[in-house]
Design a protein around this motif. Structure first.
Motif, mmCIF file in Angstrom:
data_model
loop_
_atom_site.group_PDB
_atom_site.id
_atom_site.type_symbol
_atom_site.label_atom_id
_atom_site.label_comp_id
_atom_site.label_asym_id
_atom_site.label_seq_id
_atom_site.Cartn_x
_atom_site.Cartn_y
_atom_site.Cartn_z
ATOM 1 N N ARG A 79 1.947 3.212 1.804
ATOM 2 C CA ARG A 79 0.956 2.172 1.529
ATOM 3 C C ARG A 79 -0.032 2.189 2.682
ATOM 4 O O ARG A 79 0.348 2.385 3.830
ATOM 5 C CB ARG A 79 1.649 0.815 1.450
ATOM 6 C CG ARG A 79 0.727 -0.310 1.132
ATOM 7 C CD ARG A 79 1.501 -1.649 1.169
ATOM 8 N NE ARG A 79 0.593 -2.735 1.397
ATOM 9 C CZ ARG A 79 0.176 -3.174 2.568
ATOM 10 N NH1 ARG A 79 0.624 -2.628 3.673
ATOM 11 N NH2 ARG A 79 -0.675 -4.174 2.663
ATOM 12 N N LEU A 111 -3.420 4.645 -5.985
ATOM 13 C CA LEU A 111 -3.597 3.374 -6.676
ATOM 14 C C LEU A 111 -4.353 2.399 -5.789
ATOM 15 O O LEU A 111 -3.971 2.183 -4.635
ATOM 16 C CB LEU A 111 -2.221 2.774 -7.024
ATOM 17 C CG LEU A 111 -2.195 1.321 -7.507
ATOM 18 C CD1 LEU A 111 -2.888 1.181 -8.861
ATOM 19 C CD2 LEU A 111 -0.756 0.820 -7.569
ATOM 20 N N ASN A 113 -4.263 -0.887 -5.299
ATOM 21 C CA ASN A 113 -3.285 -1.894 -5.678
ATOM 22 C C ASN A 113 -3.845 -3.310 -5.608
ATOM 23 O O ASN A 113 -3.538 -4.145 -6.447
ATOM 24 C CB ASN A 113 -2.051 -1.774 -4.777
ATOM 25 C CG ASN A 113 -0.881 -2.559 -5.288
ATOM 26 O OD1 ASN A 113 -0.507 -2.436 -6.453
ATOM 27 N ND2 ASN A 113 -0.289 -3.371 -4.425
ATOM 28 N N LYS A 144 -6.654 1.913 -10.776
ATOM 29 C CA LYS A 144 -6.245 0.550 -10.380
ATOM 30 C C LYS A 144 -5.397 -0.067 -11.473
ATOM 31 O O LYS A 144 -5.302 0.416 -12.561
ATOM 32 C CB LYS A 144 -7.435 -0.337 -10.040
ATOM 33 C CG LYS A 144 -8.319 -0.712 -11.210
ATOM 34 C CD LYS A 144 -9.384 -1.693 -10.757
ATOM 35 C CE LYS A 144 -10.143 -2.186 -11.994
ATOM 36 N NZ LYS A 144 -11.089 -3.184 -11.700
#
Length: 144
Positions: A79, A111, A113, A144
């Motif tokens: 992340r 992604l 997020n 997304k």
């Protein structure tokens, strides 16, 4: 008091007008396009080239994106939070971000997020994630 019956077409039009845009938004405000354009291998890192096409009338003073990186098997690699601002209204700009300890060949998908922070010259905005339109020019997908 009696009500005048409305046609199904009138109901459909009312629903479309009500729900086509997020509350408080107008079509004239435009989108914030984010394109994954290129990945470039550097020593012990992968540099991502993101093209931001700000089609809004907003000068973003803060735009913190929370990204989740997946490998080509769909497993989460890491992340990453990155600050993309400043992004001027009606301007296209390129931002480079280094993904440490990751080879570019490892990245399968990225992604968007969430948006951790988003502000313009008037203050905090709440519609930033909805305005983002992600695309990719390479095989690594941005979504997304």
């Amino acid at each position: 008091m009696t009500s005048t019956p409305q046609s199904p077409r009138a109901h459909a039009l009312a629903a479309l007008l009500c729900c086509a845009l997020p509350f408080g938004a107008s079509a004239a405000e435009g989108a914030l396009k984010v394109e994954l354009n290129k990945l470039e291998a550097h020593e012990n890192a992968c540099v991502t080239y993101l093209v931001f096409g700000n089609q809004t009338s907003t000068d973003f003073t803060s735009l913190q994106l929370e990204l989740v990186l997946f490998d080509d098997q769909g497993f989460i690699l890491q992340r990453l939070a990155l600050e993309a601002a400043p992004i001027a209204a009606g301007k296209t700009s390129v931002k480079l971000f280094e993904v440490p300890k990751t080879g570019c060949e490892q990245l399968g998908r990225i992604l968007i997020n969430d948006v951790g922070a988003c502000a313009d010259t008037a203050g905090t905005r709440t519609d930033c994630l909805q305005r983002i339109e992600p695309t990719s020019r390479i095989t690594t997908q941005l979504f997304k």
